[in-house]
Design a protein around this motif. Structure first.
Motif, PDB file in Angstrom:
ATOM      1  N   THR B 103       0.793  -1.237   0.000  1.00  0.00           N
ATOM      2  CA  THR B 103       0.000   0.000   0.000  1.00  0.00           C
ATOM      3  C   THR B 103       0.817   1.274   0.000  1.00  0.00           C
ATOM      4  O   THR B 103       0.342   2.319  -0.410  1.00  0.00           O
ATOM      5  CB  THR B 103      -0.963   0.049   1.199  1.00  0.00           C
ATOM      6  OG1 THR B 103      -0.170   0.027   2.405  1.00  0.00           O
ATOM      7  CG2 THR B 103      -1.924  -1.124   1.183  1.00  0.00           C
ATOM      8  N   HIS B 104       2.047   1.201   0.505  1.00  0.00           N
ATOM      9  CA  HIS B 104       2.984   2.321   0.422  1.00  0.00           C
ATOM     10  C   HIS B 104       4.322   1.870   0.967  1.00  0.00           C
ATOM     11  O   HIS B 104       4.473   0.737   1.397  1.00  0.00           O
ATOM     12  CB  HIS B 104       2.463   3.573   1.149  1.00  0.00           C
ATOM     13  CG  HIS B 104       2.253   3.406   2.628  1.00  0.00           C
ATOM     14  ND1 HIS B 104       1.281   2.602   3.168  1.00  0.00           N
ATOM     15  CD2 HIS B 104       2.917   3.939   3.683  1.00  0.00           C
ATOM     16  CE1 HIS B 104       1.332   2.665   4.479  1.00  0.00           C
ATOM     17  NE2 HIS B 104       2.330   3.464   4.823  1.00  0.00           N
ATOM     18  N   VAL B 105       5.290   2.755   0.962  1.00  0.00           N
ATOM     19  CA  VAL B 105       6.698   2.377   1.195  1.00  0.00           C
ATOM     20  C   VAL B 105       7.036   2.038   2.656  1.00  0.00           C
ATOM     21  O   VAL B 105       8.056   1.426   2.927  1.00  0.00           O
ATOM     22  CB  VAL B 105       7.627   3.516   0.687  1.00  0.00           C
ATOM     23  CG1 VAL B 105       7.497   4.759   1.570  1.00  0.00           C
ATOM     24  CG2 VAL B 105       9.074   3.065   0.588  1.00  0.00           C
ATOM     25  N   HIS B 106       6.197   2.385   3.605  1.00  0.00           N
ATOM     26  CA  HIS B 106       6.588   2.226   5.020  1.00  0.00           C
ATOM     27  C   HIS B 106       6.813   0.765   5.416  1.00  0.00           C
ATOM     28  O   HIS B 106       6.075  -0.122   4.989  1.00  0.00           O
ATOM     29  CB  HIS B 106       5.551   2.889   5.936  1.00  0.00           C
ATOM     30  CG  HIS B 106       5.677   4.382   5.933  1.00  0.00           C
ATOM     31  ND1 HIS B 106       4.643   5.225   6.257  1.00  0.00           N
ATOM     32  CD2 HIS B 106       6.734   5.181   5.623  1.00  0.00           C
ATOM     33  CE1 HIS B 106       5.058   6.482   6.154  1.00  0.00           C
ATOM     34  NE2 HIS B 106       6.322   6.476   5.773  1.00  0.00           N
ATOM     35  N   PRO B 107       7.841   0.557   6.246  1.00  0.00           N
ATOM     36  CA  PRO B 107       8.268  -0.813   6.558  1.00  0.00           C
ATOM     37  C   PRO B 107       7.173  -1.675   7.190  1.00  0.00           C
ATOM     38  O   PRO B 107       7.117  -2.878   6.902  1.00  0.00           O
ATOM     39  CB  PRO B 107       9.438  -0.616   7.531  1.00  0.00           C
ATOM     40  CG  PRO B 107       9.410   0.813   7.948  1.00  0.00           C
ATOM     41  CD  PRO B 107       8.723   1.570   6.867  1.00  0.00           C
ATOM     42  N   ASP B 108       6.333  -1.088   8.010  1.00  0.00           N
ATOM     43  CA  ASP B 108       5.298  -1.903   8.665  1.00  0.00           C
ATOM     44  C   ASP B 108       4.230  -2.372   7.675  1.00  0.00           C
ATOM     45  O   ASP B 108       3.324  -3.121   8.041  1.00  0.00           O
ATOM     46  CB  ASP B 108       4.670  -1.150   9.852  1.00  0.00           C
ATOM     47  CG  ASP B 108       4.231   0.259   9.505  1.00  0.00           C
ATOM     48  OD1 ASP B 108       4.856   0.892   8.645  1.00  0.00           O
ATOM     49  OD2 ASP B 108       3.237   0.732  10.108  1.00  0.00           O
ATOM     50  N   HIS B 109       4.343  -1.944   6.425  1.00  0.00           N
ATOM     51  CA  HIS B 109       3.371  -2.350   5.406  1.00  0.00           C
ATOM     52  C   HIS B 109       3.955  -3.205   4.281  1.00  0.00           C
ATOM     53  O   HIS B 109       3.203  -3.766   3.502  1.00  0.00           O
ATOM     54  CB  HIS B 109       2.699  -1.108   4.804  1.00  0.00           C
ATOM     55  CG  HIS B 109       1.927  -0.337   5.825  1.00  0.00           C
ATOM     56  ND1 HIS B 109       0.569  -0.447   5.984  1.00  0.00           N
ATOM     57  CD2 HIS B 109       2.351   0.522   6.790  1.00  0.00           C
ATOM     58  CE1 HIS B 109       0.176   0.330   6.988  1.00  0.00           C
ATOM     59  NE2 HIS B 109       1.239   0.927   7.488  1.00  0.00           N
ATOM     60  N   VAL B 110       5.275  -3.252   4.178  1.00  0.00           N
ATOM     61  CA  VAL B 110       5.844  -3.964   3.015  1.00  0.00           C
ATOM     62  C   VAL B 110       6.762  -5.146   3.330  1.00  0.00           C
ATOM     63  O   VAL B 110       6.971  -6.000   2.475  1.00  0.00           O
ATOM     64  CB  VAL B 110       6.606  -3.005   2.066  1.00  0.00           C
ATOM     65  CG1 VAL B 110       5.647  -2.017   1.442  1.00  0.00           C
ATOM     66  CG2 VAL B 110       7.741  -2.294   2.785  1.00  0.00           C
ATOM     67  N   ALA B 184       0.561  12.338  -0.209  1.00  0.00           N
ATOM     68  CA  ALA B 184      -0.290  12.603   0.957  1.00  0.00           C
ATOM     69  C   ALA B 184       0.417  12.102   2.218  1.00  0.00           C
ATOM     70  O   ALA B 184       1.300  12.768   2.744  1.00  0.00           O
ATOM     71  CB  ALA B 184      -1.642  11.930   0.761  1.00  0.00           C
ATOM     72  N   HIS B 185       0.040  10.897   2.707  1.00  0.00           N
ATOM     73  CA  HIS B 185       0.767  10.297   3.828  1.00  0.00           C
ATOM     74  C   HIS B 185       2.208  10.033   3.383  1.00  0.00           C
ATOM     75  O   HIS B 185       3.168  10.346   4.086  1.00  0.00           O
ATOM     76  CB  HIS B 185       0.048   9.002   4.227  1.00  0.00           C
ATOM     77  CG  HIS B 185       0.823   8.119   5.153  1.00  0.00           C
ATOM     78  ND1 HIS B 185       1.189   8.526   6.420  1.00  0.00           N
ATOM     79  CD2 HIS B 185       1.304   6.864   5.006  1.00  0.00           C
ATOM     80  CE1 HIS B 185       1.859   7.532   7.008  1.00  0.00           C
ATOM     81  NE2 HIS B 185       1.951   6.519   6.169  1.00  0.00           N
ATOM     82  N   THR B 186       2.356   9.444   2.186  1.00  0.00           N
ATOM     83  CA  THR B 186       3.653   9.327   1.515  1.00  0.00           C
ATOM     84  C   THR B 186       3.434   9.739   0.061  1.00  0.00           C
ATOM     85  O   THR B 186       2.357  10.224  -0.286  1.00  0.00           O
ATOM     86  CB  THR B 186       4.183   7.870   1.543  1.00  0.00           C
ATOM     87  OG1 THR B 186       3.299   7.054   0.772  1.00  0.00           O
ATOM     88  CG2 THR B 186       4.253   7.335   2.965  1.00  0.00           C
ATOM     89  N   ALA B 203      -5.635   2.252   3.645  1.00  0.00           N
ATOM     90  CA  ALA B 203      -4.291   2.035   4.194  1.00  0.00           C
ATOM     91  C   ALA B 203      -3.940   3.207   5.114  1.00  0.00           C
ATOM     92  O   ALA B 203      -4.796   3.676   5.851  1.00  0.00           O
ATOM     93  CB  ALA B 203      -3.278   1.810   3.081  1.00  0.00           C
ATOM     94  N   ASP B 204      -2.726   3.729   5.014  1.00  0.00           N
ATOM     95  CA  ASP B 204      -2.322   4.768   5.969  1.00  0.00           C
ATOM     96  C   ASP B 204      -2.831   6.165   5.604  1.00  0.00           C
ATOM     97  O   ASP B 204      -2.438   7.146   6.227  1.00  0.00           O
ATOM     98  CB  ASP B 204      -0.801   4.779   6.145  1.00  0.00           C
ATOM     99  CG  ASP B 204      -0.360   3.770   7.195  1.00  0.00           C
ATOM    100  OD1 ASP B 204      -1.217   2.988   7.663  1.00  0.00           O
ATOM    101  OD2 ASP B 204       0.839   3.761   7.545  1.00  0.00           O
ATOM    102  N   LEU B 205      -3.707   6.242   4.628  1.00  0.00           N
ATOM    103  CA  LEU B 205      -4.396   7.523   4.441  1.00  0.00           C
ATOM    104  C   LEU B 205      -5.429   7.704   5.544  1.00  0.00           C
ATOM    105  O   LEU B 205      -5.989   8.780   5.710  1.00  0.00           O
ATOM    106  CB  LEU B 205      -5.077   7.575   3.070  1.00  0.00           C
ATOM    107  CG  LEU B 205      -4.115   7.652   1.883  1.00  0.00           C
ATOM    108  CD1 LEU B 205      -4.875   7.528   0.568  1.00  0.00           C
ATOM    109  CD2 LEU B 205      -3.317   8.955   1.927  1.00  0.00           C
TER     110      LEU B 205
HETATM  111 ZN   LIG Z   1       2.597   4.554   6.730  1.00  0.00          ZN
END
Ligand SMILES: [Zn+2]
Lengths: 271, 311
Positions: B103-110, B184-186, B203-205
């Motif tokens: 969903t985006h680049v952040h480690p807790d998601h990928v 936005a968030h990223t 996701a993190d939006l």
């Molecule tokens: Zn995030």
């Protein structure tokens, strides 16, 4: 990582310094920190004596950085009329020697603010050079990590946008030669050389503002020598004495041949 | 755990706030999945930072079972977290895992994605995700290795399907609509809408209860919130927070935080208040409304200040 630091220390201003071992900063003993500072002092000041003085320069820095790639630093100088220059050093950064200010006749060097990167748990040092040649140091411990290698945005292209653009904000009343406070903002990525480039899968070469002159009319306010420890889009707060005619001129260069000059009119008191 | 489970059930259907749930010390293997809609399973990530104990399993992750296969909505925060999810899927269905969303680049998601490589799914990401992973993937991986060790961290996995324009994934009996958002968030936020359940996955939006972290653009995030609202979903699975929330009040809370952050940061810039003073004063009225406020808020102000001082 270690190899990278070695390479950096050969090309940057703190050439004589050995790189800080990886992850050393958080666990170093006081003795190790003192030894490191002694080594740094020697590389910058040679055999000159540097006296400890908590009063000559006071360092305002967060004990723990909220954002290691932008740590606000405030430096308050007690005996400002006697000040000739100011050094700022981040002991455990890959290139510790962060900034050197040389003040000119139009300066009011009572307070300087800047934003830096902090890569590790480290002492930071400020050293004042007085007009009669003394060096006076003070220190503060800052907890932060990764400020130099932290990716800045998501792309270099984005970070380079508007490079060289500048703004200046003034506060205070520019009357009768009273000091005016100013905030200088410079658009520049100040790549540290430790950030990964997305296209080449290689480290983006260091590209940072290395020299910056601020003058009022024909009088120097300060000359700054900077390094990779200055945060991207540098912002510097300073004060000057608006005696005679302006404007304020800022001339900056970077280590890759970039050159920019901007003029700013000081708002007149009648406004 | 029984009490906590009951509370979560209530929250599921009553829209209650879960930020006081005692999840901080919970071990990864004690996690469980909730079926938030028929065929849609979500694990709540605790409002915590990555630690050696929690395997960085801090985001809401889960999967959707369609007629033709499984879509993983979020992969997890580490290889270990991904393996946990992979095992949970196997307990519930034998259908093939066809899609894994990044969903985006952040480690807790990928970083859970590595656990699904054996299934050879399509890894779906925003068109800007590849560049963002190039810029940050190794950095994040090294940080995570320091906490979890290399074995539990896993590799950086790249998207094999890059989304730029609105796109659809057909799971047979349900369609997943994908939206690649502006910064936005990223800079690489991907949201999706499951037509089977009507659930929105921003996701993190969307953060609920846990303080949002700003890593893209404050003004851009406020714009994308309007876009999310236009999708017409009544309920959502936020990136962090309860596993299912009523969308309107949840997005209103987030929009309020971001708006206050914007307005008070602008005021600080206009008044010539320096960044170190702004981080202590801006949006302090939000303090008791979010968990981990002390950890992230000052950083959000720093980000906002840098964005808005050049306006
Ligand atoms: Zn995030």
């Amino acid at each position: 990582m270690k190899r990278l630091l070695l390479a950096l220390s050969l090309t940057l201003s703190a050439a004589a310094l050995a790189p800080a071992p990886v992850r050393a900063g958080a666990t170093d003993s006081d003795e190790e920190r003192a030894a490191r500072w002694t080594e740094i002092k020697k590389s910058i000041f040679g055999d000159r004596t540097v006296e400890a003085s908590e009063t000559a320069v006071k360092i305002d820095a967060p004990a723990r950085a909220l954002d290691a790639s932008l740590v606000p630093i405030g430096l308050t100088l007690a005996d400002k009329d006697q000040v000739k220059g100011l050094y700022f050093i981040i002991d455990d950064n890959p290139s510790p020697y962060a900034a050197r200010f040389s003040f000119g006749p139009a300066a009011d060097p009572g307070e300087i603010k800047l934003r830096v990167r902090v890569n590790n748990y480290t002492n930071v040092h400020a050293v004042v050079e007085t007009k009669d040649g003394r060096l006076l140091e003070s220190a503060k411990f800052v907890k932060a990590s990764g400020g130099c290698s932290a990716p800045m945005g998501m792309s270099d292209e984005e970070a380079m946008k508007g490079m060289g653009e500048m703004r200046m904000k003034f506060s205070g009343d520019p009357q009768g030669g009273k000091p005016v406070e100013a905030t200088l903002m410079v658009r520049h990525p100040n790549f540290s050389g430790m950030q990964m480039n997305q296209v080449t899968r290689d480290y983006t070469p260091a590209r940072y503002v290395d020299k910056l002159d601020v003058t009022y009319g024909d009088k120097l306010v300060f000359h700054l020598e900077g390094d990779i420890s200055i945060a991207s889009n540098p912002v510097i707060n300073f004060a000057f004495v608006p005696e005679g005619k302006g404007p304020v001129t800022v001339a900056a260069t970077d280590n890759q041949g970039g050159r920019w000059e901007h003029r700013f009119d000081v708002p007149s008191a009648s406004n | 755990m029984t009490g906590a489970r009951a509370t979560r059930r209530q929250a599921l259907f009553g829209g209650l706030c879960l930020c006081c749930l005692p999840t901080l010390g919970r071990a990864a293997d004690a996690f469980s999945l909730d079926e938030v809609a028929p065929g849609v399973f979500v694990r709540r990530g605790p409002d915590a930072e990555a630690t050696a104990e929690n395997n960085d399993a801090i985001a809401n992750i889960g999967f959707i079972v369609g007629r033709d296969g499984v879509l993983v909505t979020e992969s997890g925060g580490s290889l270990a977290d991904g393996h946990w999810l992979r095992a949970e899927i196997a307990k519930r269905t034998s259908k093939p895992i066809k899609y894994v969303l990044l969903t985006h680049v952040h480690p807790d998601h990928v970083f859970g994605a590595g656990a699904f490589q054996g299934d050879a799914p399509t890894f779906v990401g925003h068109a800007a995700l590849r560049g963002a992973l190039d810029a940050r993937g190794d950095f994040y991986r090294q940080r995570l290795v320091e906490i979890l060790g290399a074995e539990r961290t896993g590799p950086v996995v790249y998207p094999t399907l890059e989304v730029k324009e609105p796109a659809e994934i057909d799971l047979g009996d349900r369609t997943i609509r994908l939206t690649a958002h502006g910064t936005a968030h990223t800079n690489c936020d991907l949201s999706m809408l499951d037509t089977g359940s009507g659930l929105l996955f921003p996701a993190d939006l969307l953060f609920v209860g846990r303080i949002p972290s700003l890593d893209g653009s404050l003004l851009g995030w406020l714009r994308e919130i309007e876009r999310l609202k236009g999708m017409g979903a009544a309920a959502a699975v936020p990136g962090h927070g309860p596993v299912r929330v009523e969308f309107a009040p949840a997005i209103a809370d987030l929009a309020r935080y971001l708006t206050v952050l914007r307005d008070e940061t602008r005021a600080a810039v206009a008044a010539g208040r320096p960044i170190e003073a702004a981080v202590r004063t801006v949006a302090q009225g939000e303090k008791d409304r979010w968990s981990l406020f002390e950890t992230y808020h000052g950083r959000n102000v720093t980000q906002a200040y840098q964005e808005l001082e050049w306006e």
